[in-house]
Design an enzyme around this catalytic site. Structure first.
Site, PDB file in Angstrom:
ATOM      1  N   TRP A   1       0.836  -1.210   0.000  1.00 52.64           N
ATOM      2  CA  TRP A   1       0.000   0.000   0.000  1.00 52.64           C
ATOM      3  C   TRP A   1       0.866   1.252   0.000  1.00 52.64           C
ATOM      4  O   TRP A   1       0.379   2.357  -0.234  1.00 52.64           O
ATOM      5  CB  TRP A   1      -0.995  -0.001   1.160  1.00 52.64           C
ATOM      6  N   ASP A   2       2.158   1.081   0.226  1.00 50.35           N
ATOM      7  CA  ASP A   2       3.112   2.187   0.125  1.00 50.35           C
ATOM      8  C   ASP A   2       2.943   2.952  -1.186  1.00 50.35           C
ATOM      9  O   ASP A   2       3.058   4.178  -1.224  1.00 50.35           O
ATOM     10  CB  ASP A   2       4.552   1.644   0.146  1.00 50.35           C
TER      11      ASP A   2
ATOM     12  N   GLU B   1       1.312  -1.536  13.052  1.00 58.29           N
ATOM     13  CA  GLU B   1       1.343  -3.007  13.120  1.00 58.29           C
ATOM     14  C   GLU B   1       1.767  -3.514  14.492  1.00 58.29           C
ATOM     15  O   GLU B   1       1.902  -4.719  14.688  1.00 58.29           O
ATOM     16  CB  GLU B   1       2.267  -3.557  12.022  1.00 58.29           C
TER      17      GLU B   1
ATOM     18  N   LYS C   1       3.933   2.117  15.950  1.00 55.80           N
ATOM     19  CA  LYS C   1       5.017   1.923  14.988  1.00 55.80           C
ATOM     20  C   LYS C   1       5.076   3.061  13.974  1.00 55.80           C
ATOM     21  O   LYS C   1       6.138   3.541  13.625  1.00 55.80           O
ATOM     22  CB  LYS C   1       4.783   0.599  14.258  1.00 55.80           C
ATOM     23  N   GLN C   2       3.936   3.445  13.480  1.00 56.08           N
ATOM     24  CA  GLN C   2       3.884   4.508  12.481  1.00 56.08           C
ATOM     25  C   GLN C   2       2.503   5.137  12.559  1.00 56.08           C
ATOM     26  O   GLN C   2       1.598   4.563  13.153  1.00 56.08           O
ATOM     27  CB  GLN C   2       4.143   3.958  11.082  1.00 56.08           C
TER      28      GLN C   2
END
Lengths: 769, 769
Positions: free
Chosen positions: B358-359, B489, B601-602
């Site tokens: 999906w990046d 995640e 995480k992000q």
């Protein structure tokens, strides 16, 4: 394939007629074992058809390097594999130069295989016509001695029925074995020595990495027409095979019999060379002779059955089911060796690996407590005490400190072998079952000594774990336990699984109570333990705070505890509403779909109601049962038994009976279509519980035995014995009466449906029900 | 190891001095590629030290059989591996019979490696003294043509500095290659033909299973002292190696130069025999000559830089960082081939496998839209349209029906390749990013045609998925989405991840709007699509109900959306309070501990605020940023850029600058200590966004470009260009002024800090800031 080809017989499994499609299932079902070793029911003679070969030695494993998709910190490096061991059953037969092989024989008739559970024998006979029209009859009888853990014996007869035959009988050992289940195709065994002398043979082999040094041995005697002892025509010695060849010529009506005395001896149990130990066993067995060994085997099994048998009248399938379960449990674990435990497949297959799951504490201990000397259950508890250091190491790997202990999900030697994060790291309720077993052992046996001697250290390690594992939620103003998997493995990484929270709180409370009790009653032990554990009062206060302020998810409308936070967000359609084609969901649905469904693999909230029944009233049990059972798919072998017990308690005998059938004949009727892989051993203890705790309603109440006997409509009567604090009580339930008989020295006060009764030794006591 | 050995230079990466410890890192950092193929910066000459060999061909993969611990239904059977392809760089040199090998040479001096990003060249020189004291100097220059996708070229000079030398130069191809990352040690390539003629050579090989037929080819020319053309002394043909050997004798001061024209041709792109295609390329290249190819290479890269360069004044590390990122993005994906996509490691390593995450949609499309012709972004969208059938199949495997589409987490050809259940089955927000990219493409380019032609079918499949994936919770009287993994995640299988729920609801709304818009404006397309999708109004009403009644977890006290249900149960200690020894938590903590921690995480909730910025006011962004950012460990390469953009928007320029440095120099400074494995390509587009969307504040508002330019204290000025609807706008930001220059035919109305300005072509327009 439904294993309906097994004839219903009260004391036996019988298969009649040879069908290659049944071979692998039968190899599982007719497995034999003696607690120290076991074998699938592979044929002695050569067989070229589909087969799953398996011989297993208790405690001998290989640390197979882990296989994962994506490595996660904390995963164990290896998975302990149950090892297929060198085989000693081989008796290959050549008839006029043709290999006897049921898969390719011209004709096979009157094939019959029987597992005689009463005597612990695997028997077989058949007639085979070979391509040259020679017709022979074979009769074999094999057993693993319940009397001498290292010994097995085979009687193998070949009769010539038609034609004349020159026969070659090859009796041999073979270490060229493999595991079907292997992660990296490693070689598990290294054969170091092959030796043959006179009619004895031996293979020394050791496992790679774990270095279990074993000798597989045999002694053979061959007779023609009973008396004519043969001498080997040849000694066979190949790379991985050793043995002797016998040759003889028979006319129609004549027979040859091979006796084989064989087994395994392990270096860790002996200071002498293994060859010496092994050949002594052969000599002793040979000098006693097969009939005497057979008699000893019968006697040993009689002792087991005298205590453990459950007799069911009027329902032969149920009778066969319970005996099969009791038989397999006794083949798997006898309680004589504190280094062993009860593997989920016993000695019947390779699957699952490891030997010890929470099954032992949650399901198996009650059976062994009631049917064996209490030392056996104590050995099982001690097994965990011996592995406490490893449990502390295991917790440390996951970031816990200060002696917190997390027992592994699966283990062989105390180290964790499982590696799915949602199980390994999160199915932590297993820790609670280990504490519960200590409580349960004391409750039943009255033997408190285990706690000051060993158990308290285990309880402290477990309490420390729960204390550290809980999180204070400001939002809830209570302690929560985040990220767990409950007994219902169809939910992963949930918050506040009620069973786990409840058990955690109970564990801490129980540990605190026992610390006080040991302090008061066993001051020396107390000081020793406090020293070892470096435990001080402020820490205890912190534990207590967690236990007292634990959060429990609830549905106030239904007045039930919720399996976990958010459970009510699910679409609560019952299992009944599922289409048949969706079952079993673990084979039909993707994992995410299972996870977000409401469906329950095995008792979860209800497991808590099973452990802590006394904490809740009957109406509460009923509410919870009626909410959760209809959502339960029972896709774990451990599920039906708990539900059978609870259905019986709720007086729902028809439902209880259905659960009973499902648990007791799980393998016989191959419900899950996987019996070829081996049997479900640990759930077999659940079958026993279904009857004793379920139908007969056995409980401990205020330090006394209590019963609420009921009987399924399908049965005329059932009876069993239990060993209770060195007394034997026989309980015989009929439609309207229950009879108690006490074998002991003094009176015993029990409760039946809440009412107190006093049993006197050797006097039948009938109570109307 | 921090890769600080890379000298900060505006247009180059330079490594000086030979250090074997740097070899693997430099092989990643100095990687070259041209969108169709790429190579790690392995040495041409033999090297016996630690090295990670890698040559990759776009779109050529192997379906490596999956490796899992415990199989779960729905897992894909294979994982698409990026394949190490046959190597064509080999130029081995023997000096007086000794193999030139920097690892074992007696002395290596004046070693210098340079990646010239302006011209797209990998250059190297060094001097080596061999054991017989012969001293030589080597100079090499290698590039992959941005002009001819199938061609690469090497100039390799060897000069004798001291002593005399008889030299052997072996120019060869080698198909004896392996992947470091392989699940089952399968052979990935099968070599079918080796061929050599004159000074040309070729290896035909094809991948097993996927049958990608490729030819690796080369042509060599060798000259002594510039003019003296050599003929090969020998043709080399071994099992997996083919080429030519040249021998010559040089005195001190003399040199030999090898020119090599080499590359890959793929059968799927040609109807002719590959040998013909390949040798034509060699002949053309040789006749043009190395200097002409070099000039073409410079020219091609000049075109890229003319459009894509970002100039930063006053901060050479920041300048090097952004150019490195832009350079690598252009090496990885040029947009010319609609079957390719942007792999997370590009052509620099094997890790992650597959090519598309999906990046692409969430991070890469804005960069390609603004720095290339809009066809490039459209190709990326079309890639997903082409794989819609597979996305529908993928959803069906997980139990969805009626054309619901779930795009895979990782893919090469549209099939899912990832298999961790918590990602594969649950990280479903990826589906939303694909819809968002369609919206974003139209918003920026104004090209609506993609939607009626292709995009609407994708939007319908995605909306159907969300509709089916939501569950109605009676308890909440709203639709919930159970069992998901968000962009963070470090949480698995959570309920009601706000980002996922919000995106799902938006996807449905957006699909409904576009259906109406296509119905109104493109009736023919509308009828075609409704026919294909069998979509009727009642279904649309059901979708709308889900979108309108979606549940969003909230903290009313803090007035923020919660990342997921139960988030407030966590202990909310910030990352600052973590001990350094605990970082990065993904290397230090077990998975369960990460999961129950509050650490992110992000960007997760903040990813939603990034996508849907216009839906929330600045105060709301600030509240969410202040709650979530302090809990964020930024352990994904995709994390800092989103935070840089938001920090800039909140006027926190110092923080934004720190995030910028972290994203732009992630690999150069090896923050995550893993640069040896390859580069983080997709996050490089995030670096570009940090400047353009972050510092310069580029947005689309009411169909117009809008800017809010800011400048970090550390910089004197920065400037960049963007391609906007076939106009080029140059934006140059200084401390107190921003200058816009428009290259186009007509005026363009933009907004700067909310105020409208009209740019006229070729006229600088300064605005005070």
């Amino acid at each position: 394939m439904n294993a309906s080809y097994i004839q219903p017989q009260a004391w036996s499994l019988v298969e009649e007629g040879f069908n290659p499609k049944h071979v692998k299932s039968s190899e599982s079902l007719f497995s034999i074992g003696n607690g120290a070793m076991g074998q699938r029911a592979n044929f002695e003679e050569y067989y070229s058809g589909p087969s799953f070969q398996g011989s297993y030695i208790g405690g001998v494993y290989y640390p197979d390097k882990t296989r994962v998709g994506w490595w996660k910190n904390g995963y164990p490096e290896y998975f302990a594999k149950v090892l297929n061991a060198p085989s000693w059953i081989g008796i290959h037969v050549k008839v006029n130069g043709q290999e006897l092989d049921l898969y390719t024989a011209k004709e096979v008739s009157v094939f019959r295989r029987e597992l005689d559970m009463q005597k612990g024998l695997l028997k077989r006979h058949f007639e085979a016509t070979l391509s040259d029209h020679t017709k022979i009859r074979v009769e074999s009888c094999r057993f693993l001695s319940m009397d001498q853990y290292a010994l097995g014996a085979i009687e193998y007869k070949v009769m010539v029925l038609e034609g004349t035959a020159s026969l070659e009988i090859k009796s041999f050992l073979n270490s060229g074995v493999k595991n079907e289940d292997s992660n990296w195709d490693d070689a598990f065994w290294q054969t170091t020595t092959l030796h043959a002398q006179e009619e004895k043979a031996l293979i020394e082999a050791q496992t790679n990495k774990t270095h279990f040094k074993t000798a597989t041995y045999q002694g053979t005697q061959v007779f023609v027409n009973t008396h004519d002892r043969q001498t080997p025509s040849q000694t066979i010695k190949e790379d991985l095979e050793v043995g002797h060849l016998y040759e003889c010529s028979l006319k129609a009506g004549e027979e040859v019999v091979a006796y084989k005395y064989a087994g395994y001896v392990l270096q860790r149990k002996h200071n002498k060379p293994l060859q010496e130990v092994a050949f002594e066993l052969v000599d002793q067995a040979a000098s006693a002779g097969f009939p005497a060994l057979l008699a000893a085997q019968e006697k040993a099994w009689k002792q087991v059955w005298d205590m453990a048998d459950i007799v069911i009248e009027g329902d032969v399938k149920a009778q066969q089911g319970i005996r099969f379960n009791i038989f397999q449990l006794n083949q798997t674990y006898t309680g004589k060796d504190a280094t062993l435990n009860i593997g989920p497949k016993g000695f019947t297959g390779e699957k699952y690996g490891g030997s010890t799951y929470w099954d032992t504490e949650a399901y198996c201990i009650p059976f062994y407590m009631a049917t064996k000397d209490q030392k056996v259950a104590r050995n099982l508890l001690q097994y965990r005490y011996n592995q406490l250091d490893k449990a502390i190491e295991n917790a440390a790997k996951l970031g816990f400190s200060n002696g917190a202990a997390l027992y592994p999900m699966v283990t062989m030697n105390g180290e964790e072998c499982h590696n799915e994060w949602e199980i390994t790291f999160e199915e932590i309720h297993r820790n609670g079952a280990i504490a519960f077993a200590i409580f349960n052992y004391y409750r039943y046996t009255g033997d408190y000594t285990y706690i000051p001697e060993m158990g308290l250290e285990v309880l402290i390690g477990i309490a420390r774990f729960w204390h550290q594992r809980a999180t204070f939620s400001k939002d809830k103003n209570a302690y929560v336990i985040l990220g767990v998997t409950g007994p219902n493995e169809y939910e992963n990484n949930v918050n506040n699984n009620w069973y786990t929270n409840y058990l955690a709180s109970w564990c801490i409370d129980y540990a605190l109570t026992q610390i006080q009790k040991v302090k008061d009653g066993y001051p020396e032990d107390y000081h020793r333990i406090m020293g070892v554990c470096k435990l001080k009062d402020p820490e205890l206060n912190k534990w207590a705070k967690v236990a007292q302020n634990m959060y429990y998810p609830k549905d106030l409308t239904r007045d039930i505890f919720l399996q976990q936070d958010g459970f009510l967000d699910k679409e609560l359609t019952t299992v009944r509403e599922l289409d048949k084609s969706d079952r079993p969901i673990n084979q039909k649905w993707s994992w995410d779909r299972i996870l977000r469904s409401p469906y329950i693999k095995q008792a979860d909230v209800l497991q808590g109601f099973y452990f802590f029944e006394d904490h809740f009233d009957l109406a509460s049990l009923e509410r919870h049962f009626d909410f959760y059972e209809p959502l339960t798919v029972h896709e774990s072998s451990l599920s039906p038994c708990v539900h059978a017990i609870q259905a019986a308690k709720l007086g729902r005998m028809e439902q209880a009976y259905q659960f009973y059938l499902r648990t007791s004949r799980l393998d016989l009727d191959d419900y899950n279509k996987e019996v070829e892989e081996g049997l479900h051993i640990t759930s077999m203890a659940g079958t026993w519980m279904s009857i004793v705790e379920g139908f007969a309603g056995l409980r401990m109440r205020e330090d006394k035995l209590s019963f609420e006997p009921r009987i399924p409509a399908q049965w005329k009567a059932y009876s069993f014995k239990i060993n209770f604090r060195n007394r034997i009580i026989k309980v015989a339930v009929q439609k309207d009466v229950v009879r108690f008989e006490l074998n002991g020295q003094t009176d015993l006060s029990i409760r039946v449906f809440g009412e107190r009764h006093v049993l006197s030794p050797s006097k039948a006591y009938d109570i109307k029900i």
